[in-house]
Structures are given as structure tokens and as C-alpha cells.
Design a protein around this motif. Structure first.
Motif, PDB file in Angstrom:
ATOM      1  N   UNK A  37      29.590  65.525  83.331  1.00 42.43           N
ATOM      2  CA  UNK A  37      30.832  65.616  82.549  1.00 42.43           C
ATOM      3  C   UNK A  37      30.943  66.982  81.893  1.00 42.43           C
ATOM      4  N   UNK A  38      29.810  67.464  81.324  1.00 42.23           N
ATOM      5  CA  UNK A  38      29.827  68.779  80.675  1.00 42.23           C
ATOM      6  C   UNK A  38      30.072  69.900  81.691  1.00 42.23           C
ATOM      7  N   UNK A  39      29.811  69.613  82.962  1.00 45.67           N
ATOM      8  CA  UNK A  39      29.988  70.638  83.991  1.00 45.67           C
ATOM      9  C   UNK A  39      31.373  70.607  84.644  1.00 45.67           C
ATOM     10  N   UNK A  40      32.263  69.721  84.178  1.00 47.99           N
ATOM     11  CA  UNK A  40      33.606  69.651  84.756  1.00 47.99           C
ATOM     12  C   UNK A  40      34.358  70.964  84.531  1.00 47.99           C
ATOM     13  N   UNK A  49      36.438  59.680  83.967  1.00 49.99           N
ATOM     14  CA  UNK A  49      36.807  60.870  83.183  1.00 49.99           C
ATOM     15  C   UNK A  49      37.583  61.851  84.049  1.00 49.99           C
ATOM     16  N   UNK A  50      37.090  62.034  85.308  1.00 45.94           N
ATOM     17  CA  UNK A  50      37.764  62.966  86.217  1.00 45.94           C
ATOM     18  C   UNK A  50      39.178  62.499  86.578  1.00 45.94           C
ATOM     19  N   UNK A  56      35.534  68.329  79.678  1.00 48.76           N
ATOM     20  CA  UNK A  56      34.090  68.561  79.534  1.00 48.76           C
ATOM     21  C   UNK A  56      33.625  68.480  78.086  1.00 48.76           C
ATOM     22  N   UNK A  57      34.554  68.672  77.135  1.00 49.87           N
ATOM     23  CA  UNK A  57      34.173  68.698  75.722  1.00 49.87           C
ATOM     24  C   UNK A  57      34.354  67.351  75.039  1.00 49.87           C
ATOM     25  N   UNK A  58      34.638  66.291  75.767  1.00 51.86           N
ATOM     26  CA  UNK A  58      34.806  64.984  75.165  1.00 51.86           C
ATOM     27  C   UNK A  58      33.526  64.567  74.450  1.00 51.86           C
TER      28      UNK A  58
END
Length: 974
Positions: free
Chosen positions: A919-922, A890-891, A928-930
Motif C-alpha cells: 500500500x505504501x508503495x502505490x 485500496x487500489x 499510499x498515505x492512508x
């Protein structure tokens, strides 16, 4: 028919039994020898009235006991049910001592009676002296003959005996009242010449009238000891048990009248030259014949020989009614013990006359030993009757206090009052005579303490015998009972030691005084009268100091001993409780293991059945010669077995949630009508296939839309209907009815769901276990019906969690009907959003072409299957094998590269929840909203909660339902 008549006991017969056993020979001699010297005529009458009133409180407690636990057992059954077998033994042992003491006192009274009236006519043959009492062969054999005579009579016809006993009681009471009335009419009673009203000499010299009354009052348990025997015959009443209290009160009242009249008669006439009644009573040992018994002298002086004949008949009736009543009462007590297997069964043998003949014969033979020890020994036994009777009253009253806890309102208040008052009265009666004090004039004889010790030791021996033959583990559970018996034994030993020391000290002082007086005479210096009195008073003062000091030391010694015993017993009891707890836990573990073994055995069969179908049809489908039609048929069979397997696993998961307390209700608006329609649609085809008439009814619902956990409510009904379907044969009937009932709580609606079938039914033996987990009345190989025994257990727990009830009625071979009653919150509005229909519509319009998903799954076979399904929906799929790899992908890719993520939860390196949090903390908000959808085998409610807390948008449990997956993806992936 005759047998039924024999069992009836009229009100008058019951009074005669109670009165006859309460008052016997003692009523004619006790006033002059004990009561009047302590309190005088006025104090005695007052004390007798007060004593009858206090005994009336105890009688009320007996009355409650008789109504609560009727039967032959009386005190034994009552204490057994409320306090256990150990306490019932102690209470019964005290009852036996009290009743046997009165029985023995009355049986030996005949020869005393004859000795007073006719002189030494029975003093024939050999003789010997034992404990100061001269025993003659003639009197001994006469007493033995009386014991045997009344024993054998008590074994005869019950109806005749009751009539005889009633007549004797009436003669007894009527004779005393008639003699008093006749003597009063003839001027033989002058109340003004009965002074002093209170005692002024002897043991009462230094005591106030109040303390004199108290000292007579504490003798009430002895004076009225047998009034409660009627409770042993409560199973034979010919009247309502509620009249028992009135009968006992009548017996106490008539008993008090008899004592009072005889007391007044005793002081109404004194022999010439004897002064007033106090002087006369103080010198009774110097009189012979009828003058040695004041009531005999009073009757003879006024009425002559005719009066003596009436008195003799009255005394004979008094002794006879007491002996007959006590023989049969003790026999009934043995009967209750034998019925409960506490005593050998032969004690409970009942002959054709309705009498417990073996028990009576045993008492008769035991009683034959007593006359050889003389009347003095019997007197010592009688001394401790008040103590044993107080123990009986204490247990009965304590039992009433315990019963009061389960009562309400006025009855609770009344029972608490009479119970507590009875306990206080009984404790007072118990401790007052045992404890020598400055105000206690009723000093128990030294030998009486010895007999009390012996009785306690014999009690321990008998208890051990009962304990050893107890095969049901009923005894040996109460440390309090052991402490009580040890207390009586040790306290009696201390008091006996004190009494012996006092007696020996008094003898020493008497010898010193005699030596000192003799020495003065030898020296020709005789002491004056004043010096002798002064020396006597000084010696008495010193003796009082010794008594007080010894009493204090004995009490301290007793307290230390009791404290030590209590600590030792408490330690033992604690150890015993720990062992019982370990045994209980071991038993639970063994039962649990047994249940699990049975469960695994059933599960092994139930799992292998669908697995066998899946493996078999899979192998058939793989064969080259299999046609497409055959393969489709095989796949249908495999799918059916798969659905059954899933239902099995879901049951196990649901039961696991219940067992660990993690099942929570998710309330949402639900239309019960639609839910019932779904039930009908779901089972209709199956019912038709089995030719079962199936009906679903829900007419007349006033509040069809409610707040409830739709899935679990649906699960309850599904389980019940599924069982009805499985256990109903072809051509049978199954019906489901939903009805709304009246509900008094505002904002709530009450419903009753009935599921009825005419199938095989539930046996009475299995009915108590029908809601237990893993329980099945028939294993699959017998009934032909598959199941794990979890469906009804789940239904029961769900309904209970909803605050409702589930019950059933069943008849083997005729069918079963289940009743589910719940109260549910009413939902506002009448329309319920149907999310399933909405999502289906969205899924139908969804176009997943050119959308990319990241599939995160550590199991290769699951990845491949999920990839095929997702690609068939139009997705481009990229894969990661753990959470860490997913976060990196994802990153490393631009925002919007992935339209969504399908994430497993349990994975190596990094689990799905932690990956979602990262992921939510990206920092890139778009990344983060995926949307993240959990697709996992973790299906518990708290698993759903954890995934939500980690930031996941949805949670799907494996195995994946493709339709549900499509709906969820259509809802979240854009």
C-alpha cells in the motif's frame, strides 16, 4: 576445658615440631658420607645456607597456604580446593612417601648408633644378609621395640608429648652448639687445617666449586624435608597463624646451623696416618666403631668419653623428636583424609588424649615390616625423598600462583613472585637428581629407581581403590595428574634400565681389563704402570661414550613414550569432556522439562480457575430467568476473571521476551511522583477491601523527573505490591517507599524503592529460588493464592536490564521487604507530557460519523467483534479477509475513500506487514498515505518494530482495549 587446653600449640612447641622433623639422624652422618665429599667444608656450608634460603621461599608459600586453608589437612586440603581431588591425591601420596622415608630412616638409626658406639652388642641370635646389609636378630627386635615404643607414646597425652618434644628439640640443638663451642674453645677446631676448602677427589674431581655447591644445594629438600609438618597442626595453634612463617624460618635456620656445625666438626680431626679429611672420608669403610663416623671421632678425640655421652644424648634427642613429630603428623594427615571420606572413617578416630591413635597404630604396624629388609633398602627409599618432597613444594607453590590471580596490588605481586620462584625451585629440585648428566654427582642408586617405580605402581593401585569407593564423583577428573604419575613411572623405568645397563657394562669392562692384564702376565709380558693407567683411562673414556649415548637414547625414548601417553590421555580427556557436556546438557534438559511440567501443572490450575468463572457466569447469564441486575453482576465477575487471565498471559509473554533476549527498554521522561500516585490509586480500593493499611511515600525527591521505561518500572513495582497484597492477611500492613540516594555519577540520580509487608514471609529454603521463573513456594491449593511464579522473575530481569539490583529480607510469619536500587538518567525540565491525558481529550472530541474504515482480519469471530466495536464509534466498516484482498480494495477505490485501515498481521495469502508495504508503495500518494493501524495478537517488541518498518502508523495488541483503540483512531484517522 581440658580438651581446649589440649588443642593449643605454643610458638616454641611449633618450632620444635618443625625443627625436629626437618633434621634428624641424617645430620650426623650425611655431611661425611654425602655433602663433604661433593663440595668440601666451605662449599657445604655455602650450599646449606643457600638451601635454607631457597627453602625459606617455599616456607613462605606454606605460610600463605596455612593462613588460606587452616586445619589438619594442610597440603591435602589446599591442593583439593585449588586443583581438585586427583591432584590432592598425588600431592598427599608424595607427602606420605617423604615423611614415611624419614620416619623409617630415623627408627632404624638407633641400632646403627649403638653399633658405632658400642660395637656388636646387639648382634645376637640369627642373622641374614639382604641387599648387602647384615641383619641380626638382636638389632631387628630392638628396632621393632623402638617402633612400637614411640608409636604407643605418640598415642598418649598430647600436652605431655608436646612438652617432651620441645625439650628434646632444645637438647638436640643445644647439644650440637655446645659440643662445637667446647671443642672450639679447647682448640680442637683449626680452620686453617681443614683444607681443601672444596673437594678435589672422587666424584668431585673434575667439577668446579660452583657445580659442587649446586650438587649439595639440590639435596636441600632431603636435608630439610620435615620443616612443613607444622602446617598439619595449624588448627591447634595458640598463636596467630601469621607467625607460621617465622617459625618455619627459625626451624630452617637452626637446621642449617646444625648441619654446618656437624660438617665442620667432621673435618676438624682425622685419625692418625689418614692424611687430610678427603683421604679419611674416602676410606671410611675401612674404619670401625667411632672412627667410622667422623663427628664421633672428632668429639671423642677432643672431649673423650664425656663428649661421647653428650653426643649420645644429643643424637637420642634428635632421633626421638623426629619420630614423635612424624608419627603424629602422619596421623593428622590420615585424619584429614578420613574426614573427607577418602580413607575409611576409622583412620580419623581421635582418642581421649587428642591423638589420632588408629592412624598412628596403622603407621606403626606398617613400619614393623621395614626392618626385615635391612638398612640398605631404607637408604634407597631415602634417596627418592628429595623427589617426593619436590612434588609437595611444587604443588604448594603452584597453588600460590593460582591464589595470586584473585589478589590485587602489592600482595598480588608478592604472591606471584614467591609462587613462581617456588615453582622454579621445586622443578629444579625434582629434575636435577632424576637426570644423570655430566654435572650431576648425586647419582641415584639403581634400586632407588626400582623403589620409585614400585611406589608409583602402588600409588595407582591405591588411587584405583579410592576411585572405586568414591561415591561423590570427586576423583577421575584430571588428565594432568595421570600424565604426571605415568611420567614418574615411565621415566623411573627408563632410568632404572639405564643404570642397570651401566652397572653391567662396567662389570664387563672390569672383566675385560682383568682378562687382558692376566693374559699379559701369562705371556710374561707384564704391563707397565703407565700402560695400566693408559688402558684404564681408555676404558673409562669408552664407558663415558656408552653412558652419553645411552642417556641420549633413553631421553628420546622417554620423550616418545610421554608424548604417546599425553596424546592418549588427551584423547580420553576430550572424550570424557564431551560425555560430561552431554550429561550436563541432558541434566539441563531434564531440569527444564521438570520445570516446564511443574509450570504447566500450575498454569493448568491458574488458567482453569478464571476460565471456570467465565464459563460458569456466562451460562448463568444465558438463563431466561436471569434478571438485568444479576446479568450485570455476572458480567462484572466475568470481566474480573478476564483481567486476571490477561495478566497471566502478559506475564507469560513478558517472560518469553526475557528468555529469548528480546526485551528492550524504551526510555522516556517520567515523573516518579505521578507513577507512585498511580500505584496508590490502583491498589487503594483492593487494600481497603481486605482491611490492609496501605501507605505510599516519596518525600524528599530532588530529581523526580527521570528518563526510564515507565511501563516496565511500573511493572516491577506492581508485581512487588501485588505479591505483598496477595500474601498479607486481613488487618495487615503494606508500604511502598521511594527515596533518592546520593549518586556520584554526573547526570544520574539514584533511587531506592522499598516494598514492605507483614505477611506470611519467605522460608530460607525457598529464598535462593525466589527469583527463578515458574517457582512458587506454595501451590494455589495450599496457600490460597493464585500465581504462576513469574512476577518476581520478571521484576528481577527488568531491574537487571536497568543496571540495578533487587534484594529482599524476610522472616517467616513476620513479613518481607524488597529493596530495588536503580540509577536513572535525569530528564531536562520538570514537566512531563502526559500522552494518555492528551489522547483521552482528543478521543472525547473526535467525531467518526461518515468515516469509513477497512477492517482486515482473517478470523470471522474477530471480524464480527471488531466491526461491532467500530460501528458503535460511528464508523462505516468494510472488511477484507487477507492482505492481498485489502491491497486490491485500496487500489480499486478512489483516494480518500478509506479514512483508515485496521490491519491484522498474521493472515493467509498475504500477511499484514507485506500488505502495508505494498500500500505504501502505490503510485497514488494519497492512497499510499492512508493511516494503517495494526490490531494483532503479536505483542512482542520486535513485532511492534516490524509493523513500524512496514509503514504502519500504530500497533495495538489483542485483546483490544476499546478506550485505547478509540484514542489511537482519534489520533490518526482524519
Amino acid at each position: 576445658m581440658l580438651s581446649e587446653k589440649r588443642k593449643k600449640l605454643s610458638v616454641l612447641s611449633a618450632w620444635a615440631l618443625s625443627f625436629g622433623c626437618a633434621v634428624g639422624w641424617g645430620a650426623f652422618v650425611m655431611p661425611a658420607t654425602t655433602l663433604l665429599p661433593i663440595a668440601g667444608p666451605l662449599g657445604t656450608v655455602i650450599a646449606l645456607v643457600l638451601g635454607a634460603v631457597l627453602m625459606g621461599v617455599v616456607a613462605y608459600n606454606f605460610h600463605v597456604m596455612m593462613n588460606r586453608i587452616p586445619g589438619t589437612g594442610s597440603v591435602f586440603s589446599f591442593t583439593k580446593q585449588l586443583f581438585g581431588y586427583d591432584h590432592s591425591f598425588l600431592c598427599t601420596w608424595a607427602t606420605a612417601l617423604a615423611y614415611l622415608a624419614v620416619l623409617w630412616a630415623n627408627m632404624s638409626a638407633f641400632v646403627l648408633f649403638i653399633r658405632f658406639l658400642f660395637g656388636p652388642v646387639l648382634q645376637r641370635g640369627f642373622s641374614y644378609t639382604i641387599m648387602g646389609y647384615e641383619v641380626w636378630a638382636g638389632e631387628l627386635f630392638t628396632t621393632l621395640a623402638i617402633i612400637l615404643l614411640f608409636g604407643f607414646i605418640s598415642c598418649r597425652n598430647t600436652n605431655v608429648l608436646r612438652l617432651v618434644n620441645t625439650v628434646l628439640a632444645l637438647i638436640f640443638f643445644g647439644g650440637v652448639v655446645s659440643l662445637f663451642a667446647i671443642i672450639a674453645c679447647k682448640g680442637g677446631i683449626d680452620f686453617s687445617d681443614m683444607g681443601p676448602a672444596f673437594a678435589t677427589a672422587g666424584v668431585a674431581r673434575d667439577h668446579s666449586p660452583l657445580m659442587q655447591i649446586v650438587n649439595v644445594l639440590v639435596l636441600a629438600p632431603w636435608a630439610f624435608v620435615g620443616f612443613g609438618v607444622v602446617s598439619f597442626a595449624s588448627s591447634t595453634y595458640d598463636f596467630k597463624p601469621k607467625y607460621g612463617f617465622a617459625i618455619m624460618v627459625a626451624a630452617l635456620a637452626t637446621g642449617a646451623i646444625v648441619y654446618a656445625l656437624i660438617a665442620l666438626l667432621s673435618v676438624s680431626a682425622n685419625p692418625a696416618g689418614s692424611g687430610n679429611w678427603e683421604t679419611y672420608f674416602a676410606n671410611l669403610q675401612n674404619f670401625k666403631g667411632i672412627d667410622a663416623v667422623p663427628v664421633f671421632h672428632a668429639v671423642f678425640r677432643t672431649l673423650g668419653n664425656g663428649g661421647l655421652i653428650v653426643l649420645a644424648i644429643t643424637i637420642t634427642a634428635a632421633i626421638s623428636t623426629s619420630l614423635l613429630g612424624l608419627y603424629r603428623t602422619i596421623g593428622r594427615m590420615f585424619l584429614s583424609l578420613a574426614e573427607d571420606s577418602v580413607m575409611p572413617s576409622w583412620f580419623g578416630h581421635i582418642n581421649r588424649h587428642g591423638a589420632t591413635n588408629y592412624g598412628i597404630i596403622y603407621v606403626m604396624l606398617l613400619s614393623c615390616i621395614i626392618p626385615f629388609f635391612g638398612r640398605t633398602a631404607i637408604g634407597w627409599i631415602v634417596d627418592i625423598t628429595s623427589i617426593s618432597a619436590s612434588i609437595i613444594y611444587l604443588y604448594v607453590s603452584a597453588g600460590i600462583v593460582k591464589i595470586a590471580r584473585s589478589e590485587t596490588g602489592r600482595r598480588k605481586t608478592v604472591l606471584n613472585f614467591t609462587g613462581i620462584l617456588g615453582v622454579v625451585i621445586s622443578a629444579f629440585f625434582f629434575f636435577f637428581p632424576l637426570t644423570p648428566t655430566l654435572w650431576n654427582m648425586n647419582t641415584i642408586a639403581t634400586e632407588s629407581f626400582m623403589i620409585l617405580m614400585a611406589w608409583s605402581i602402588v600409588g595407582f593401585v591405591v588411587y584405583r581403590a579410592v576411585f572405586m569407593r568414591d561415591q561423590e564423583n570427586r576423583f577421575g577428573k584430571s588428565a594432568i595428574m595421570w600424565v604426571t604419575m605415568l611420567f614418574i613411572l615411565l621415566f623411573s623405568a627408563v632410568m632404572w634400565e639405564r643404570q642397570v645397563t651401566n652397572d653391567e657394562t662396567e662389570d664387563v669392562i672390569a672383566h675385560i681389563t682383568e682378562f687382558h692384564t692376566g693374559l699379559h702376565e701369562k705371556m710374561h709380558l707384564p704391563m707397565t704402570e703407565g700402560q695400566i693407567v693408559q688402558e684404564k683411562d681408555f676404558m673409562e673414556e669408552q664407558m663415558d661414550l656408552v653412558r652419553d649415548s645411552q642417556l641420549k637414547n633413553n631421553l628420546v625414548e622417554t620423550l616418545f613414550i610421554i608424548l604417546c601417553v599425553f596424546i592418549v590421555v588427551n584423547i580420553y580427556r576430550t572424550q570424557q569432556q564431551r560425555e560430561q557436556k552431554l550429561d550436563h546438557e541432558k541434566h539441563i534438559a531434564e531440569e527444564s522439562n521438570k520445570a516446564k511440567t511443574i509450570f504447566l501443572s500450575n498454569m493448568s490450575h491458574d488458567l482453569r480457575t478464571p476460565m471456570n468463572a467465565i464459563v460458569g457466569y456466562t451460562n448463568l447469564a444465558r438463563k431466561p430467568e436471569a434478571t438485568p441486575e444479576q446479568i450485570q453482576k455476572y458480567l462484572t465477575k466475568i470481566d474480573s476473571s478476564n483481567m486476571y487471565l490477561m495478566a497471566l498471559i502478559n506475564d507469560m509473554l513478558e517472560m518469553s521476551r526475557i528468555e529469548i533476549g528480546k526485551m528492550e527498554l524504551e526510555e522516556r521522561p517520567t515523573d516518579l511522583r505521578k507513577m507512585m500516585d498511580e500505584i496508590r490509586d490502583m491498589f487503594e480500593a483492593q487494600m481497603v477491601g481486605k482491611n490492609i493499611a496501605f501507605a505510599v511515600k516519596y518525600d524528599g525527591l530532588r530529581n523526580p523527573v527521570v528518563l526510564c521505561d515507565r511501563n516496565r518500572m511500573n511493572r516491577v513495582i506492581l508485581n512487588l505490591v501485588s505479591n505483598a497484597f496477595k500474601f498479607t492477611s486481613e488487618g495487615g500492613h503494606v508500604s511502598v517507599t521511594l527515596a533518592e540516594k546520593e549518586c556520584i555519577e554526573e547526570g544520574m540520580a539514584a533511587f531506592e524503592i522499598r516494598v514492605k509487608d507483614d505477611g506470611i514471609g519467605i522460608s530460607p529454603e525457598f529464598a535462593d529460588r525466589v527469583f527463578d521463573a515458574f517457582e512458587r513456594e506454595r501451590v494455589s491449593t495450599i496457600s490460597g493464592v493464585q500465581g504462576t511464579g513469574l512476577g518476581l522473575a520478571i521484576a528481577k530481569n527488568v531491574v537487571t536490564l536497568m543496571g540495578g539490583t533487587i534484594k529482599f529480607e524476610s522472616t517467616v510469619g513476620k513479613g518481607t521487604e524488597f529493596f530495588v536500587n536503580v540509577e536513572l538518567k535525569m530528564a531536562s525540565g520538570t514537566e512531563v507530557p502526559e500522552s494518555g491525558e492528551r489522547n483521552t481529550s482528543i478521543a472525547a472530541k473526535a467525531d467518526f460519523a461518515n468515516m469509513r474504515l477497512l477492517l482486515v482480519e482473517d478470523m470471522e469471530v474477530n471480524r464480527e467483534l471488531a466491526k461491532i466495536v467500530l460501528e458503535s464509534l460511528g464508523f462505516k466498516v468494510e472488511m477484507a479477509v487477507n492482505g492481498k484482498q485489502a491491497v486490491e480494495m485500496v487500489e480499486n477505490n478512489p483516494a480518500g475513500y478509506y479514512n483508515g485501515i485496521v490491519m491484522d498481521i498474521q493472515m493467509p495469502v498475504m500477511d499484514g506487514c507485506e500488505a502495508s508495504r505494498q500500500i505504501r508503495a502505490l503510485s497514488d500518494k494519497k492512497k499510499a498515505e492512508v493511516p494503517i493501524i495494526a490490531m494483532t495478537a503479536n505483542a512482542f517488541g520486535d513485532d511492534l518494530k516490524k509493523s513500524k518498518e512496514a509503514g504502519m502508523n500504530a500497533h495495538l495488541a489483542k485483546p483490544i482495549d476499546v478506550g485505547m483503540l478509540t484514542e489511537t483512531l482519534a489520533q490518526w484517522v482524519r
